[in-house]
Design a protein around this motif. Structure first.
Motif, short mmCIF file in Angstrom:
data_model
loop_
_atom_site.label_atom_id
_atom_site.label_comp_id
_atom_site.label_asym_id
_atom_site.label_seq_id
_atom_site.Cartn_x
_atom_site.Cartn_y
_atom_site.Cartn_z
N LYS A 3 58.05 -65.34 -61.79
CA LYS A 3 57.37 -64.82 -62.97
C LYS A 3 55.88 -64.75 -62.69
O LYS A 3 55.29 -65.77 -62.32
CB LYS A 3 57.61 -65.73 -64.17
CG LYS A 3 59.04 -65.79 -64.62
CD LYS A 3 59.15 -66.46 -65.97
CE LYS A 3 58.71 -67.91 -65.95
NZ LYS A 3 59.00 -68.59 -67.23
N PRO A 4 55.25 -63.60 -62.84
CA PRO A 4 53.81 -63.55 -62.60
C PRO A 4 53.05 -64.33 -63.67
O PRO A 4 53.34 -64.21 -64.86
CB PRO A 4 53.49 -62.06 -62.66
CG PRO A 4 54.59 -61.45 -63.45
CD PRO A 4 55.81 -62.29 -63.22
N GLU A 5 52.12 -65.16 -63.21
CA GLU A 5 51.28 -65.93 -64.12
C GLU A 5 49.82 -65.54 -63.91
O GLU A 5 49.51 -64.75 -63.00
CB GLU A 5 51.48 -67.43 -63.87
CG GLU A 5 52.91 -67.92 -64.06
CD GLU A 5 53.39 -67.85 -65.51
OE1 GLU A 5 52.57 -67.58 -66.42
OE2 GLU A 5 54.60 -68.06 -65.73
N VAL A 6 48.94 -66.11 -64.70
CA VAL A 6 47.51 -65.79 -64.61
C VAL A 6 47.03 -66.11 -63.18
O VAL A 6 47.30 -67.18 -62.64
CB VAL A 6 46.71 -66.60 -65.66
CG1 VAL A 6 45.22 -66.43 -65.44
CG2 VAL A 6 47.11 -66.15 -67.06
N ASP A 8 47.96 -64.32 -60.56
CA ASP A 8 48.88 -63.66 -59.62
C ASP A 8 48.66 -62.15 -59.61
O ASP A 8 48.13 -61.58 -60.56
CB ASP A 8 50.35 -63.92 -60.03
CG ASP A 8 50.75 -65.38 -59.87
OD1 ASP A 8 50.04 -66.11 -59.16
OD2 ASP A 8 51.75 -65.78 -60.49
N ALA A 10 49.83 -58.56 -60.24
CA ALA A 10 50.78 -58.00 -61.21
C ALA A 10 51.81 -57.13 -60.50
O ALA A 10 51.44 -56.33 -59.63
CB ALA A 10 50.04 -57.17 -62.26
N TYR B 54 58.41 -58.83 -64.79
CA TYR B 54 57.38 -59.65 -65.44
C TYR B 54 57.98 -60.93 -66.04
O TYR B 54 57.33 -61.61 -66.84
CB TYR B 54 56.62 -58.82 -66.49
CG TYR B 54 55.57 -57.94 -65.84
CD1 TYR B 54 55.93 -56.75 -65.20
CD2 TYR B 54 54.24 -58.32 -65.80
CE1 TYR B 54 54.98 -55.97 -64.56
CE2 TYR B 54 53.29 -57.55 -65.16
CZ TYR B 54 53.67 -56.38 -64.54
OH TYR B 54 52.73 -55.60 -63.89
N GLY B 55 59.20 -61.20 -65.66
CA GLY B 55 59.81 -62.46 -66.08
C GLY B 55 60.30 -62.47 -67.51
O GLY B 55 60.42 -63.54 -68.11
N ILE B 102 45.96 -57.12 -67.35
CA ILE B 102 45.85 -56.93 -65.90
C ILE B 102 44.50 -56.27 -65.62
O ILE B 102 44.17 -55.24 -66.24
CB ILE B 102 47.01 -56.05 -65.39
CG1 ILE B 102 48.35 -56.70 -65.76
CG2 ILE B 102 46.91 -55.85 -63.88
CD1 ILE B 102 49.52 -55.75 -65.73
N GLY B 106 44.34 -55.42 -60.27
CA GLY B 106 45.78 -55.66 -60.34
C GLY B 106 46.14 -57.12 -60.47
O GLY B 106 47.27 -57.52 -60.14
N ILE B 107 45.20 -57.94 -60.93
CA ILE B 107 45.45 -59.36 -61.09
C ILE B 107 45.75 -59.68 -62.56
O ILE B 107 45.05 -59.20 -63.46
CB ILE B 107 44.23 -60.20 -60.63
CG1 ILE B 107 43.91 -59.88 -59.17
CG2 ILE B 107 44.49 -61.70 -60.82
CD1 ILE B 107 45.01 -60.18 -58.17
N VAL B 108 46.78 -60.49 -62.79
CA VAL B 108 47.14 -60.90 -64.16
C VAL B 108 46.04 -61.83 -64.68
O VAL B 108 45.73 -62.85 -64.05
CB VAL B 108 48.51 -61.61 -64.18
CG1 VAL B 108 48.82 -62.13 -65.58
CG2 VAL B 108 49.61 -60.67 -63.70
N ARG B 109 45.47 -61.48 -65.81
CA ARG B 109 44.42 -62.31 -66.41
C ARG B 109 44.88 -63.01 -67.68
O ARG B 109 44.21 -63.88 -68.20
CB ARG B 109 43.18 -61.44 -66.71
CG ARG B 109 42.63 -60.74 -65.48
CD ARG B 109 42.14 -61.73 -64.42
NE ARG B 109 41.01 -62.50 -64.89
CZ ARG B 109 39.74 -62.25 -64.62
NH1 ARG B 109 39.44 -61.23 -63.82
NH2 ARG B 109 38.77 -62.98 -65.10
N TYR B 110 46.01 -62.58 -68.20
CA TYR B 110 46.57 -63.17 -69.43
C TYR B 110 48.06 -62.91 -69.40
O TYR B 110 48.50 -61.80 -69.04
CB TYR B 110 45.94 -62.50 -70.66
CG TYR B 110 46.51 -62.91 -71.99
CD1 TYR B 110 45.95 -63.95 -72.73
CD2 TYR B 110 47.60 -62.23 -72.54
CE1 TYR B 110 46.46 -64.33 -73.96
CE2 TYR B 110 48.12 -62.61 -73.77
CZ TYR B 110 47.55 -63.65 -74.47
OH TYR B 110 48.07 -64.01 -75.70
N ALA B 111 48.83 -63.92 -69.73
CA ALA B 111 50.30 -63.76 -69.72
C ALA B 111 50.87 -64.47 -70.94
O ALA B 111 50.60 -65.66 -71.16
CB ALA B 111 50.90 -64.33 -68.44
N ARG B 113 54.65 -64.76 -72.83
CA ARG B 113 56.06 -64.41 -72.99
C ARG B 113 56.51 -65.01 -74.32
O ARG B 113 56.40 -66.22 -74.54
CB ARG B 113 56.89 -64.96 -71.83
CG ARG B 113 56.53 -64.33 -70.50
CD ARG B 113 57.33 -64.87 -69.33
NE ARG B 113 56.89 -64.21 -68.08
CZ ARG B 113 55.86 -64.65 -67.34
NH1 ARG B 113 55.20 -65.73 -67.68
NH2 ARG B 113 55.49 -63.97 -66.26
#
Lengths: 43, 137
Positions: A3-6, A8, A10, B54-55, B102, B106-111, B113
């Motif tokens: 699961k991608p997290e902060v 990681d 995307a 994205y899980g 994002i 291309g980096i996840v800045r907030y996730a 679920r």
């Protein structure tokens, strides 16, 4: 599948635009940050 | 995130909102027109593959139809004019939603679920993050 997290990278995945054409998610975040809202349904 | 009413705020904050729903592209286009969600980009993920990447899994009955979900929905119906949900073939009532920010690298800045289908994050922190990212680009 991880699961991608902060912090990681995307996952870049194909989705369909309104015309049914495949478009990569990365094409949306190339120019400005993206808020990707995953929904279960349109309705 | 809350879809209604704040559309232009995300644009002013420097972000682009991309909705990724299940089902047919025509349904996505109809939804965004009917809910007046432009300038959001409305896309489709017919096979759930992007959701899975994205899980985001299918939820349990409690996450989709439990008491918290029912009373949350009923309260929203009383306090606003939200329409009755409807589903079309290819859409999945059990799919869990999620929201990600994002950046341009291309980096996840907030996730986020959702813990249940009503557990949508408030827009405020997302808008604040977009403003911070805007200052760095």
């Amino acid at each position: 599948m991880p699961k991608p997290e902060v912090g990681d990278r995307a996952p870049d995945h194909a989705v369909l635009d309104a015309g049914g054409r495949e478009v990569m998610l990365s094409s949306f975040w190339r120019e400005r940050p993206v808020v990707a809202a995953f929904l279960r349904h349109y309705g | 995130m809350q879809l209604r009413g704040d559309g232009s705020k995300f644009t002013r904050a420097g972000g682009r909102v991309v909705l990724i729903g299940l089902g047919a592209p025509a349904r996505a286009e109809w939804f965004c027109e009917e809910r007046k969600l432009k300038p959001f980009v409305c896309t489709s993920d017919p096979g759930n593959a992007a959701h899975r990447a994205y899980g985001l899994k299918r939820g349990s009955l409690r996450q989709v139809m439990g008491p918290r979900v029912y009373f949350g929905w009923a309260k929203a119906r009383v306090l606003s004019d939200i329409p009755t949900p409807s589903w079309k073939p290819g859409e999945d009532i059990m799919q869990m939603p999620g929201t990600f920010v994002i950046d341009t690298k291309g980096i996840v800045r907030y996730a986020h679920r959702n813990r249940d289908v009503t557990d949508n994050p408030p827009n405020g922190p997302i808008l604040e993050l977009l403003h911070r990212l805007k200052g760095k680009t």
